[in-house]
Write an enzyme that holds these catalytic residues in place. Structure first.
Site, short mmCIF file in Angstrom:
data_model
loop_
_atom_site.label_atom_id
_atom_site.label_comp_id
_atom_site.label_asym_id
_atom_site.label_seq_id
_atom_site.Cartn_x
_atom_site.Cartn_y
_atom_site.Cartn_z
N ILE A 27 5.27 0.85 9.61
CA ILE A 27 6.18 1.07 10.68
C ILE A 27 6.16 -0.31 11.89
CG2 ILE A 27 6.25 2.47 12.86
CD1 ILE A 27 5.06 4.66 11.22
N ASP A 47 -2.93 -7.78 14.63
CA ASP A 47 -3.45 -6.85 13.39
C ASP A 47 -4.11 -7.75 12.69
OD1 ASP A 47 -1.17 -4.63 11.42
OD2 ASP A 47 -3.12 -5.44 10.68
N TYR A 103 -9.02 9.94 3.32
CA TYR A 103 -9.68 11.12 4.46
C TYR A 103 -10.83 11.75 3.83
CZ TYR A 103 -4.84 10.41 6.07
OH TYR A 103 -3.57 9.96 6.43
N ARG A 180 -10.37 16.48 4.01
CA ARG A 180 -9.02 15.70 4.13
C ARG A 180 -8.57 15.78 5.83
NH1 ARG A 180 -3.62 16.13 2.65
NH2 ARG A 180 -2.46 14.93 4.28
N TYR A 183 -8.94 13.10 9.15
CA TYR A 183 -7.78 12.44 9.82
C TYR A 183 -7.17 13.16 11.12
CZ TYR A 183 -3.13 10.29 9.90
OH TYR A 183 -1.90 9.55 10.12
N ARG A 233 0.25 6.25 -0.25
CA ARG A 233 1.08 7.56 -0.02
C ARG A 233 2.01 7.69 -1.13
NH1 ARG A 233 1.70 6.04 6.35
NH2 ARG A 233 1.71 4.06 5.32
N LYS A 249 2.63 12.08 -11.23
CA LYS A 249 1.60 13.02 -11.14
C LYS A 249 1.78 13.83 -9.99
CE LYS A 249 -1.83 10.00 -13.22
NZ LYS A 249 -1.11 8.75 -13.14
N VAL A 251 0.52 16.63 -7.62
CA VAL A 251 -0.87 17.37 -7.28
C VAL A 251 -0.92 18.79 -7.04
CG1 VAL A 251 -2.55 17.26 -5.49
CG2 VAL A 251 -1.70 14.80 -6.39
N1 LIG Z 1 4.32 6.14 7.93
C1 LIG Z 1 4.51 7.55 8.61
O1 LIG Z 1 5.16 8.01 7.89
C2 LIG Z 1 3.43 8.04 9.37
C3 LIG Z 1 3.11 9.40 9.54
C4 LIG Z 1 2.30 9.75 10.46
C5 LIG Z 1 1.68 8.97 11.16
N2 LIG Z 1 1.70 7.75 11.13
C6 LIG Z 1 0.90 6.72 12.08
O2 LIG Z 1 1.64 5.74 12.47
C7 LIG Z 1 0.65 4.51 12.43
C8 LIG Z 1 1.30 3.46 11.58
O3 LIG Z 1 1.47 3.80 10.09
P1 LIG Z 1 1.85 3.10 9.15
O4 LIG Z 1 2.58 4.23 7.93
O5 LIG Z 1 2.68 1.84 9.64
O6 LIG Z 1 0.42 2.59 8.40
P2 LIG Z 1 0.08 1.24 8.09
O7 LIG Z 1 -1.21 1.46 7.31
O8 LIG Z 1 1.21 0.39 7.07
O9 LIG Z 1 -0.15 0.32 9.40
C9 LIG Z 1 -1.37 0.07 10.14
C10 LIG Z 1 -1.64 -0.94 10.47
O10 LIG Z 1 -2.61 -1.07 11.42
C11 LIG Z 1 -3.58 -2.06 11.03
N3 LIG Z 1 -5.17 -1.73 11.42
C12 LIG Z 1 -5.79 -0.71 11.01
N4 LIG Z 1 -6.75 -0.78 11.67
C13 LIG Z 1 -6.89 -1.78 12.31
C14 LIG Z 1 -7.85 -2.41 13.34
N5 LIG Z 1 -9.14 -1.96 13.52
N6 LIG Z 1 -7.48 -3.74 14.08
C15 LIG Z 1 -6.25 -4.13 13.74
N7 LIG Z 1 -5.42 -3.48 13.03
C16 LIG Z 1 -5.57 -2.53 12.43
C17 LIG Z 1 -3.68 -2.18 9.43
O11 LIG Z 1 -3.86 -3.37 9.15
C18 LIG Z 1 -1.98 -2.08 9.24
O12 LIG Z 1 -1.24 -3.12 9.27
C19 LIG Z 1 -0.66 4.91 11.99
O13 LIG Z 1 -1.17 5.39 13.27
C20 LIG Z 1 -0.50 6.58 11.13
O14 LIG Z 1 -1.33 7.36 11.52
C21 LIG Z 1 2.57 7.02 10.21
O1 LIG Z 2 3.61 10.33 6.65
C1 LIG Z 2 3.10 11.40 7.52
O2 LIG Z 2 3.95 11.80 8.35
C2 LIG Z 2 1.70 12.02 7.40
O3 LIG Z 2 1.42 12.41 6.17
C3 LIG Z 2 0.68 11.61 5.15
O4 LIG Z 2 0.26 13.01 4.52
P1 LIG Z 2 0.83 13.36 3.32
O5 LIG Z 2 2.24 13.59 3.47
O6 LIG Z 2 0.18 14.32 2.67
O7 LIG Z 2 0.84 12.14 2.37
P2 LIG Z 2 1.16 11.73 0.90
O8 LIG Z 2 0.15 11.06 0.33
O9 LIG Z 2 2.63 10.92 1.31
O10 LIG Z 2 1.36 12.98 0.21
C4 LIG Z 2 2.51 13.52 0.14
C5 LIG Z 2 2.27 15.03 -0.87
O11 LIG Z 2 2.57 14.41 -2.01
C6 LIG Z 2 1.64 14.73 -3.00
N1 LIG Z 2 1.21 13.61 -3.91
C7 LIG Z 2 0.80 12.22 -3.50
C8 LIG Z 2 0.91 11.55 -4.48
C9 LIG Z 2 1.05 11.38 -5.90
O12 LIG Z 2 0.93 10.65 -6.60
N2 LIG Z 2 1.61 13.00 -6.34
C10 LIG Z 2 1.48 14.05 -5.40
O13 LIG Z 2 1.89 15.05 -5.74
C11 LIG Z 2 0.22 14.92 -2.06
O14 LIG Z 2 -0.72 15.74 -2.63
C12 LIG Z 2 1.04 15.64 -0.79
O15 LIG Z 2 1.09 16.80 -1.19
C13 LIG Z 2 -0.32 10.75 5.64
O16 LIG Z 2 -1.48 11.62 6.22
C14 LIG Z 2 -0.02 9.76 6.68
O17 LIG Z 2 0.94 8.93 6.51
C15 LIG Z 2 0.89 10.63 7.88
O18 LIG Z 2 -0.07 11.22 8.74
#
Ligand SMILES: NC(=O)c1ccc[n+]([C@@H]2O[C@H](COP(=O)([O-])OP(=O)(O)OC[C@H]3O[C@@H](n4cnc5c(N)ncnc54)[C@H](O)[C@@H]3O)[C@@H](O)[C@H]2O)c1
Ligand SMILES: O=C(O)[C@H]1O[C@H](OP(=O)(O)OP(=O)(O)OC[C@H]2O[C@@H](n3ccc(=O)[nH]c3=O)[C@H](O)[C@@H]2O)[C@H](O)[C@@H](O)[C@@H]1O
Length: 387
Positions: A27, A47, A103, A180, A183, A233, A249, A251
């Protein structure tokens, strides 16, 4: 650089400095792109890694070179953090362990990352009178109320039993041994702490609850730009399977449902929060696309079709196989059954709605995946295995 831009109430938008923690992630990298390309704002990008934003940091001839600085630091233990927050007008905290495979297997690291490590960020913002936008997750809702109804109950079709609303839906997690939920529970508690800092000490905060944002640069492809044994993910898992011509796969049969929103649509929502503090402060926002709901099985089928189109390769004989969650994630896994965001508050406060259909976002994302990884995968799979 855009000048003379106005906010939703017609006020001129003044350039600000943003301390973005976790800027090197999925993001964060898209948010930095948007801020550099379309706004006059400055970013202190914090970061541990910067691979996903290197294209924004070099060469020094880039038009925005004077508006973005990278600071490599781990917020767990770095005295520079408070200084960076004080230099900025706004802090955006994205830092987290946020891949479900961690998690239930690394619950302590997950809890520390999503709660303990965020405490100093909230403290420094509150003590220095700085605005905070904190990234939580839709996972704080856990399971729907409808998930506890009998399978054939007609009430399961009643939106009151499944639509997730920021100011009224409960947070429903599994039992403690279902690790799980380490988180989601850590995210819930930091939300409550931020809310309390707002109520008691006047912290100006906005909380974002993303609903499965997906797009290019999400996570990694195991064995190419991440550990071979890593479990990212679902987008990256399925992309990896497609690139390697392996079955996807599913799940526990892939029955869970998700709504997916294109990262570029979601970033527009975040920019509205950044540039409309009067409308965003004090609010929690769902950011998702209720029109893009599929089961995981349907996602797998759609990704298989889209990948065939973008790669020109026919799909394999057995495109999917079912696996148990215990086999795939290990002990203590549990899942959200359904994630439909209520859009009332974000529509009212920011007038934001997602635009991109699931098919279209998968087409642009899988085009990126194929272009970026197909060659490397071909090399990796053609290399003779060391005897
Ligand atoms: N991608 C999604 O759909 C999604 C959904 C729900 C919540 N979120 C939340 O949004 C945020 C960003 O998600 P993302 O998908 O970009 O994940 P991401 O893992 O790609 O990015 C997280 C970044 O935080 C950095 N980071 C983690 N711990 C750190 C630390 N101690 N010090 C410095 N940097 C650190 C990592 O190096 C990474 O670059 C997270 O808080 C996540 O829980 C994302
Ligand atoms: O993205 C989000 O909004 C949030 O949800 C994600 O959780 P989840 O959606 O469960 O994460 P995924 O790993 O993307 O799994 C999505 C679904 O696909 C399934 N899955 C995943 C991977 C795979 O190979 N096969 C499969 O069936 C998982 O069991 C789950 O039901 C993560 O927790 C975070 O990035 C975030 O908080």
């Amino acid at each position: 650089m855009a000048t003379g831009r106005v906010d939703l109430d017609g006020n001129t938008i003044k350039p600000i400095t943003i301390c973005m923690i976790g800027a090197g992630g999925f993001i964060g990298s898209h948010l930095c792109e948007k801020l550099m390309a379309d706004t006059p704002h400055k970013v202190l990008a914090v970061d541990v890694y910067n691979d996903k934003i290197k294209h924004l940091l070099e060469p020094s001839s880039l038009p925005w070179a004077d508006r973005i600085q990278f600071h490599r630091l781990n917020i767990k233990n770095d005295s520079r953090l408070e200084g960076l927050i004080r230099m900025a007008d706004l802090t955006i905290n994205l830092a987290a362990i946020c891949t479900p495979a961690d998690y239930n297997t690394r619950p302590l690291d997950t809890i520390y990352s999503n709660f303990i490590d965020a405490l100093p960020v909230v403290k420094y913002c509150s003590e220095n009178g700085k605005r905070l936008i904190h990234f939580s997750t839709c996972e704080v809702y856990g399971k729907t109320i409808g998930a506890f109804l009998p399978k054939d109950s007609p009430l399961r079709q009643d939106p009151n039993y499944y639509v997730l609303k920021e100011d009224s839906s409960p947070c429903i997690f599994g039992s403690i041994e279902k690790q799980r939920w380490s988180y989601a529970c850590a995210k819930q508690l930091i939300e409550r702490l931020i809310y309390a800092e707002g109520a008691e000490n006047g912290l100006e905060f906005t909380i974002v609850r993303p609903f499965n944002w997906i797009g290019p640069r999400m996570d990694f492809i195991p064995g190419i730009d991440g550990p071979s044994e890593g479990v990212p993910r679902v987008l990256a898992c399925f992309s990896n399977n497609l690139l390697r011509r392996e079955p996807l796969k599913l799940v526990d049969g892939g029955q869970s449902q998700r709504t997916f929103v294109y990262i570029k649509d979601a970033i527009e929502a975040v920019l509205l929060m950044i540039e409309n503090p009067a409308r965003a402060n004090g609010h929690i926002f769902n950011v998702g696309n209720p029109n893009n709901e599929v089961t995981v099985r349907q996602l797998a089928e759609m990704m298989t079709q889209v990948y065939s189109k973008v790669s020109g390769e026919s799909s394999i004989e057995t495109p999917t196989i079912d696996v148990s969650s215990k086999e795939f994630y290990g002990e203590g896994y549990d899942d959200s059954d359904k994630r439909i965001p209520d859009m009332t508050i974000i529509n009212r406060q920011l007038g934001w709605n997602p635009k991109t259909s699931l098919w279209d976002l998968l087409e642009s994302t899988l085009t990126y995946q194929h272009r970026t990884y197909a060659e490397a995968i071909k090399k990796a799979t053609s290399k003779p295995v060391a005897s």
